[in-house]
Design an enzyme around this catalytic site. Sequence first.
Site, mmCIF file in Angstrom:
data_model
loop_
_atom_site.group_PDB
_atom_site.id
_atom_site.type_symbol
_atom_site.label_atom_id
_atom_site.label_comp_id
_atom_site.label_asym_id
_atom_site.label_seq_id
_atom_site.Cartn_x
_atom_site.Cartn_y
_atom_site.Cartn_z
ATOM 1 N N SER A 56 48.806 -19.328 28.265
ATOM 2 C CA SER A 56 48.681 -18.003 27.651
ATOM 3 C C SER A 56 47.805 -17.883 26.412
ATOM 4 O O SER A 56 47.571 -16.767 25.949
ATOM 5 C CB SER A 56 50.060 -17.462 27.307
ATOM 6 O OG SER A 56 50.651 -16.933 28.459
ATOM 7 N N LYS A 105 50.629 -12.191 17.341
ATOM 8 C CA LYS A 105 51.236 -11.890 18.645
ATOM 9 C C LYS A 105 52.668 -11.404 18.419
ATOM 10 O O LYS A 105 53.387 -11.958 17.589
ATOM 11 C CB LYS A 105 51.232 -13.142 19.528
ATOM 12 C CG LYS A 105 51.734 -12.894 20.954
ATOM 13 C CD LYS A 105 51.588 -14.145 21.831
ATOM 14 C CE LYS A 105 52.065 -13.876 23.261
ATOM 15 N NZ LYS A 105 51.939 -15.064 24.137
ATOM 16 N N SER A 136 49.509 -14.564 28.617
ATOM 17 C CA SER A 136 50.225 -13.443 28.064
ATOM 18 C C SER A 136 49.708 -12.977 26.702
ATOM 19 O O SER A 136 50.059 -11.881 26.261
ATOM 20 C CB SER A 136 51.703 -13.810 27.931
ATOM 21 O OG SER A 136 51.862 -14.851 26.971
HETATM 22 N N1 GLN Z 1 51.144 -17.199 33.199
HETATM 23 C C1 GLN Z 1 52.190 -18.138 32.932
HETATM 24 C C2 GLN Z 1 53.527 -17.476 33.148
HETATM 25 O O1 GLN Z 1 53.566 -16.340 33.484
HETATM 26 C C3 GLN Z 1 52.056 -18.684 31.543
HETATM 27 C C4 GLN Z 1 52.503 -17.752 30.501
HETATM 28 C C5 GLN Z 1 52.444 -18.339 29.133
HETATM 29 O O2 GLN Z 1 51.749 -19.320 28.886
HETATM 30 N N2 GLN Z 1 53.223 -17.752 28.241
HETATM 31 O O3 GLN Z 1 54.548 -18.092 32.998
#
Ligand code: GLN
Length: 483
Positions: free
Chosen positions: A175, A76, A151
């Site tokens: 995410s 990532k 994400s």
């Molecule tokens: N969807 C959540 C956010 O936008 C979690 C994102 C994540 O776990 N990095 O904060």
Amino acid sequence: MLGQSLKYLSAQLNDKKISSVELTTEYLNRIRSLNAKLNAFITINEALSLEQARMADQLIAAGNASPLTGIPIAQKDIFCTKGWLTTCGSKMLANFTAPYNATVIERFNQIGAVNIGKTNMDEFAMGSSNETSFFGPVKNPWDIHAVPGGSSGGSACAVAAGMAPAATGTDTGGSIRQPAALCGISGIKPTYGLVSRFGMIAFASSLDQGGPMAKSAEDLALMLNVMVGFDERDSTSLQREIEDYRRDLEKPLAGLRIGLPKEYFDQGLNDEVAHAVTQAIEEYQKLGASVIEVSLPNAGLSIPVYYVIAPAEASSNLSRFDGVRYGYRAKQYVNLDDMYKKTRTQGFGQEVKRRILIGTYVLSHGYYDAYYIKAQKLRRLIANDFTDVFKRCDVLMGPTTPTVAFDLGEKSDDPIQMYLSDIYTSSVNLAGLPGMSIPIGFGKKGRPIGLQIIGNYFKEAQMLNVAHQYQKVTDWHLQVPIK
Ligand code: GLN
């Protein structure tokens, strides 16, 4: 070799049936043929990948291989990777070449794994659909009109589409688990503190945790064995005895007590997801597990609490992107203040700015007690609910997401709807617990569905056992979207 398990690939490499250079080339070719359509990778660097593959072949020839030596892993783009562009999905870092490795990257390098490329992601990991990336959205390989989740959407897409046998992700509110569910793969967010955050670009430090994404629980165990370990450069890293996460995979499930939180099956849950989860739980009962209904009374607060705490921490973490030290700087400005302002206005996308504004607001004088401190108190209550239910059951199960993958663009103008994608996942981060998602079926339009398994602190080996036993009697994890 595409689509094979890590265990199989490892055996092929060690038996000299294939070299790491050949394997890496196969995956690079696959990426080359699919990436224009799916946009899973931000950076591919064939020369650097092949150099690592040649080194891996030497390790294998010298008899110094460990299970993932020579295996291509997608990283990532939140993990700083020396010599590689590390963008975090942002214009702010679009030209940033990391001068050092994140500990996670270093650990893969040490055992001779091959970095096959840096995966696309929501900007600074803020998002649930991978649509906030400066580099454009990732497409769901099961249906290119659907989002892959976020994400870690690039990582999930890469694994699902066979562009990498496994990948890393990070999970602040869901995410790893949410994109794993929407792309039909497996993923685990470990207990907070097990995987080092050093060199992992910070979003919300008390919630962020790196973890693996792969096709099966067995592959996740191999990945975790590399990723977990104490790191003195991360002040929240835990000093614990090293575990082999494969050790319990084959344990029978007879006697396992599964808790079903009733709040996870309320009216917000879509029917096809509910149906698949019910069927998966029936499968577990056939495997000898018993099921009890439990309650997490404060679960409904997790989204508001998360969306106070995560932006608060983000607003502080992202203050380092000021155009002075690294990354983007506005071209024209009149003085220092103007330079900061223009740099941040131009360098951050809309969602990141929204979080910085919310975070600054809840931390400001007069609102700090009303929002931030209140959220911290509720965070404790949310965590206490889990402690209570784990007195009566071994793992919790429920849906990972309320719906299957939604269409690209469907929620991008409605942040609240987007935030609700993490309704079942974010409480796990608030409590610091381990959580995973495994594929358990498809909705009517052929979009994947995930089962969430939540364990008590440090119960990763048990959760992987629970997931593996299901994967031995089902084949959802073996389905592929693109032959
Ligand atoms: N969807 C959540 C956010 O936008 C979690 C994102 C994540 O776990 N990095 O904060």
